[in-house]
Design a protein around this motif. Structure first.
Motif, PDB file in Angstrom:
ATOM      1  N   ALA A 108     -28.426  31.491  -7.963  1.00  0.00           N
ATOM      2  CA  ALA A 108     -28.858  30.745  -6.772  1.00  0.00           C
ATOM      3  C   ALA A 108     -28.363  31.436  -5.509  1.00  0.00           C
ATOM      4  O   ALA A 108     -29.101  31.588  -4.530  1.00  0.00           O
ATOM      5  CB  ALA A 108     -28.341  29.311  -6.832  1.00  0.00           C
ATOM      6  N   GLY A 149     -31.893  29.278 -11.212  1.00  0.00           N
ATOM      7  CA  GLY A 149     -31.145  29.840 -10.091  1.00  0.00           C
ATOM      8  C   GLY A 149     -31.942  30.876  -9.320  1.00  0.00           C
ATOM      9  O   GLY A 149     -31.860  30.950  -8.086  1.00  0.00           O
ATOM     10  N   PHE A 152     -34.141  29.141  -6.914  1.00  0.00           N
ATOM     11  CA  PHE A 152     -33.471  28.276  -5.946  1.00  0.00           C
ATOM     12  C   PHE A 152     -33.715  28.782  -4.525  1.00  0.00           C
ATOM     13  O   PHE A 152     -33.999  28.011  -3.613  1.00  0.00           O
ATOM     14  CB  PHE A 152     -31.968  28.252  -6.253  1.00  0.00           C
ATOM     15  CG  PHE A 152     -31.174  27.334  -5.376  1.00  0.00           C
ATOM     16  CD1 PHE A 152     -30.967  26.017  -5.745  1.00  0.00           C
ATOM     17  CD2 PHE A 152     -30.613  27.782  -4.186  1.00  0.00           C
ATOM     18  CE1 PHE A 152     -30.218  25.154  -4.933  1.00  0.00           C
ATOM     19  CE2 PHE A 152     -29.869  26.936  -3.372  1.00  0.00           C
ATOM     20  CZ  PHE A 152     -29.674  25.617  -3.749  1.00  0.00           C
ATOM     21  N   GLY A 185     -33.225  18.527  -1.601  1.00  0.00           N
ATOM     22  CA  GLY A 185     -32.800  19.199  -2.829  1.00  0.00           C
ATOM     23  C   GLY A 185     -31.346  18.997  -3.194  1.00  0.00           C
ATOM     24  O   GLY A 185     -30.905  19.458  -4.247  1.00  0.00           O
ATOM     25  N   THR A 189     -29.800  19.349  -7.046  1.00  0.00           N
ATOM     26  CA  THR A 189     -28.894  20.472  -7.257  1.00  0.00           C
ATOM     27  C   THR A 189     -27.592  20.008  -7.899  1.00  0.00           C
ATOM     28  O   THR A 189     -27.091  20.632  -8.849  1.00  0.00           O
ATOM     29  CB  THR A 189     -28.589  21.177  -5.927  1.00  0.00           C
ATOM     30  OG1 THR A 189     -29.805  21.667  -5.358  1.00  0.00           O
ATOM     31  CG2 THR A 189     -27.636  22.350  -6.137  1.00  0.00           C
ATOM     32  N   TYR A 419     -33.106  22.365 -13.127  1.00  0.00           N
ATOM     33  CA  TYR A 419     -33.226  22.166 -11.682  1.00  0.00           C
ATOM     34  C   TYR A 419     -34.689  22.124 -11.247  1.00  0.00           C
ATOM     35  O   TYR A 419     -35.071  21.346 -10.364  1.00  0.00           O
ATOM     36  CB  TYR A 419     -32.496  23.290 -10.955  1.00  0.00           C
ATOM     37  CG  TYR A 419     -32.780  23.374  -9.472  1.00  0.00           C
ATOM     38  CD1 TYR A 419     -32.207  22.477  -8.582  1.00  0.00           C
ATOM     39  CD2 TYR A 419     -33.624  24.363  -8.962  1.00  0.00           C
ATOM     40  CE1 TYR A 419     -32.467  22.557  -7.220  1.00  0.00           C
ATOM     41  CE2 TYR A 419     -33.889  24.447  -7.603  1.00  0.00           C
ATOM     42  CZ  TYR A 419     -33.312  23.546  -6.736  1.00  0.00           C
ATOM     43  OH  TYR A 419     -33.582  23.630  -5.398  1.00  0.00           O
TER      44      TYR A 419
END
Length: 436
Positions: A108, A149, A152, A185, A189, A419
């Motif tokens: 991320a 990630g 992200f 988010g 997260t 996620y």
């Protein structure tokens, strides 16, 4: 009616390939034949259909160049000792219990810094997967964390081409969009971090696929490479140049150049071997070392390039024939039941499945939903929280294929890219609650 039938046939073909573990290229070729036939039925000549193909392919030439760079960087980071050095230095901190969460956070961070999911998967993703195999962590869980990630930053980085595309389409300010991305988010997260932390404690024994221990892999690397600090330079360049906002391709080219010099000067790779490594990947002698660090190369991106080439032809066909316009009214009807965000969610999911790449999915979702959500800022948020991050969970999408190919992760790991599921579902729940 015809459009629905063709889309259904294409979906069945895609599903059949996934269930039978058959190359998705067969379904994509079948889909190309279906949609080309539709264009012919609409009165276009074969020559016009070929021109539609070319218009679609022409738009992804920069992506193909990026694939070449990804193939080279994954090979030369291995040959130069960059990946072995990072793995060796980080081995003391890497344990199966924290590996999944650490992978998500590291990928991320890298994706926010560089703004590229592809580049993150090819660099930090490869490093994390190598470390995971070294400590016996689950490749399924770690692979899912890498994909999640890596994407992200697609909605959280000012350098993300996806974020820039959404801001351009909706005529909104990218930095205002980023603030909204953080706000919408945050909870997903935190939930994803909690899940990845828990997975680190339950999965490494049941799902580990590599019995090589952390000590044995670091010993193997120490015996095979010069692991001095200079080997970290290619990775450091990626981070430093991202702060300077270099173009992704220029960053990768600079990193490759540094890795080539180190491979020759420090690791003793003959100059004559460089073209072979670039094309076929790094293949060291000895089965243990080859299993631990071998791979990469331009040819490793061949399947991915074929997928994006075929799917890009769809873009030209859909644009010229208005194939998806028949679904606009159906998507709009969902707004009254699922809220405008819900209709964007459905549109993003469907276009991700059909378009097979993130950029086309964003464009099609905007085209389908621009008259449903009139608030430009909300439309931008809706697209960012659906089309941008749903593409990577579609097994046949180029967005999923690139990080999976670069890291060697199994396709089943997409089920653990939690996620990417939590984000749209959470925001759908919030939208439904506000409506009620």
């Amino acid at each position: 009616m015809l459009e629905t039938l063709l889309l259904g046939l294409f979906s069945v073909a895609l599903l059949a390939c996934v269930l039978t573990d058959t190359s998705i290229l067969l379904a994509l070729t079948f889909g190309l034949a279906l949609f080309s036939g539709y264009a012919l039925w609409k009165g276009n000549t074969p020559r016009a259909v070929l021109q539609m193909w070319w218009r679609g392919v022409h738009t992804i030439v920069p992506i193909l160049v990026t694939f070449v760079l990804i193939g080279c960087i994954t090979a030369f980071w291995r040959a130069s000792g960059t990946i072995p050095a990072i793995v060796s230095y980080g081995a003391a901190l890497a344990t199966p219990s924290i590996m999944v969460l650490a992978t998500f956070l590291l990928c991320a961070l890298m994706s926010v810094l560089t703004g590229t999911a592809f580049g993150t998967g090819a660099t930090m993703g490869v490093i994390c997967m190598t470390m995971a195999r070294g400590v016996g962590a689950s490749e399924l869980f770690v692979g899912g964390a890498i994909v999640a990630g890596s994407y992200f930053g697609d909605r959280m980085s000012p350098m993300s081409t996806s974020a820039l595309l959404v801001a351009t389409l909706t005529h909104t300010d990218i930095y205002q969009n980023l603030k909204a991305m953080f706000r919408t988010g945050l909870v997903p997260t935190l939930l994803a971090c909690a899940i990845y932390f828990a997975l680190g404690f339950v999965g490494h024994d049941a799902f580990a696929t590599n019995e090589v221990t952390s000590n044995s892999i670091t010993t193997l690397f120490a015996q095979s490479f010069d692991l001095s600090h200079i080997t970290l330079l290619p990775a450091i360049l990626i981070i430093l140049l991202s702060f300077l906002r270099w173009h992704v391709q220029r960053m990768m080219a600079a990193s490759i150049a540094a890795a080539v010099v180190i491979a020759v000067a420090l690791q003793g790779i003959p100059l004559a071997d460089l073209p072979r490594i670039a094309v076929f990947g790094y293949q060291p002698e000895g089965p243990a070392l080859a299993a631990a660090i071998g791979g990469g190369g331009i040819l490793s991106m061949g399947r991915v390039s074929a997928i994006v080439g075929l799917s890009s032809c769809y873009a030209g066909l859909f644009e010229a024939t208005g194939f998806l316009h028949a679904f606009t009214e159906r998507i709009a009807a969902l707004a009254s039941r699922l809220t405008p965000f819900g209709s964007i969610f459905v549109a993003g999911l469907v276009t991700s499945m059909v378009a097979c790449n993130q950029t086309l999915s964003i464009l099609l979702t905007y085209d389908l939903c621009k008259d449903i959500e009139r608030d430009k800022a909300q439309l931008a948020v809706g697209i960012e929280n659906t089309a941008v991050i749903l593409s990577p969970v579609i097994p046949w999408s180029i967005a999923a294929a690139v990080p999976l190919t670069a890291t060697g992760a199994p396709t089943a790991c997409l089920a653990f890219a939690v996620y990417l599921y939590l984000l749209p579902l959470w925001n759908l729940g919030v939208a439904m609650r506000k409506r009620n």
